[in-house]
Design an enzyme around this catalytic site. Structure first.
Site, PDB file in Angstrom:
ATOM      1  CG  ASP A   8      51.913  46.039  35.386  1.00 26.64           C
ATOM      2  OD1 ASP A   8      50.794  46.444  34.992  1.00 26.64           O
ATOM      3  OD2 ASP A   8      52.356  44.918  35.090  1.00 26.64           O
ATOM      4  CB  CYS A  65      49.653  43.617  37.011  1.00 24.75           C
ATOM      5  SG  CYS A  65      49.250  41.927  37.497  1.00 24.75           S
ATOM      6  CB  THR A  67      47.127  38.159  34.940  1.00 22.17           C
ATOM      7  OG1 THR A  67      48.306  38.300  35.753  1.00 22.17           O
ATOM      8  CG2 THR A  67      47.523  37.802  33.509  1.00 22.17           C
ATOM      9  CG  HIS A  98      34.243  32.914  53.898  1.00 24.94           C
ATOM     10  ND1 HIS A  98      33.924  31.693  53.349  1.00 24.94           N
ATOM     11  CD2 HIS A  98      33.061  33.475  54.273  1.00 24.94           C
ATOM     12  CE1 HIS A  98      32.604  31.517  53.392  1.00 24.94           C
ATOM     13  NE2 HIS A  98      32.057  32.592  53.943  1.00 24.94           N
ATOM     14  CG  HIS A 133      35.106  32.678  58.125  1.00 22.81           C
ATOM     15  ND1 HIS A 133      35.135  31.570  57.308  1.00 22.81           N
ATOM     16  CD2 HIS A 133      33.825  33.119  58.121  1.00 22.81           C
ATOM     17  CE1 HIS A 133      33.931  31.353  56.826  1.00 22.81           C
ATOM     18  NE2 HIS A 133      33.112  32.278  57.309  1.00 22.81           N
TER      19      HIS A 133
END
Ligand code: RB5
Length: 149
Positions: A8, A65, A67, A98, A133
């Site tokens: 962004d 972005c 965060t 995983h 997994h």
């Protein structure tokens, strides 16, 4: 690898350095925007990149972005996407080994360029281990299918 990248307006601060780094590592990078620092909305660019990765037009996707949170939440709404928001390399590596993540997200307000590059490198180098997994990753896909019904 073929890598799709998006951000962004906040993540755009870090994106050019990451694109340059990916190209130095020999990857082919396509930038899905934005290209201007005008205020915009992360779901737009997350959806573009995630849709392309889910369609197997790219090997992996990278989203940035402020965060890494909004842009990864959006990515995880797209069927077949397993996106991780990471601010350190250990989780990035384990998310590949995983969880077979196909999108890496981080925040330009959380990590600096050098740490971001380290996270990217660990994530790109790590291989999915499969084995025990796989059953859990399959369970994630089953939940997606239940939601599509
Ligand atoms: C934009 O202000 C900010 O909310 C966005 O970059 C991101 O951090 C959202 O999760």
């Amino acid at each position: 690898m073929k890598i799709a990248i998006g951000s962004d307006h906040v993540g755009l601060e870090l994106k050019p350095a990451i694109i340059e780094y990916l190209e130095e590592l020999g990857h082919e990078v396509t930038d899905y925007g934005p290209t201007s620092s005008e205020r915009t909305d992360y779901p737009i660019f997350s959806k573009k990149v995630s849709t392309e990765v889910a369609a197997a037009n790219y090997d992996r996707g990278i989203l940035i972005c402020g965060t890494g949170i909004g842009i990864s939440i959006t990515a995880n709404k797209i069927r077949g996407i397993r996106a991780v928001a990471c601010s350190e390399p250990y989780s990035a590596k384990l998310s590949r080994e995983h969880n077979n993540t196909n999108i890496l997200a981080f925040g330009s307000r959380v990590v600096g360029p050098e740490l971001a590059k380290m996270i990217v490198k660990e994530w790109l180098d790590a291989e999915y281990e499969g084995g025990r997994h796989q059953r859990r990753v399959d369970m994630i896909s089953e939940i997606e299918e239940e939601n599509d019904r």
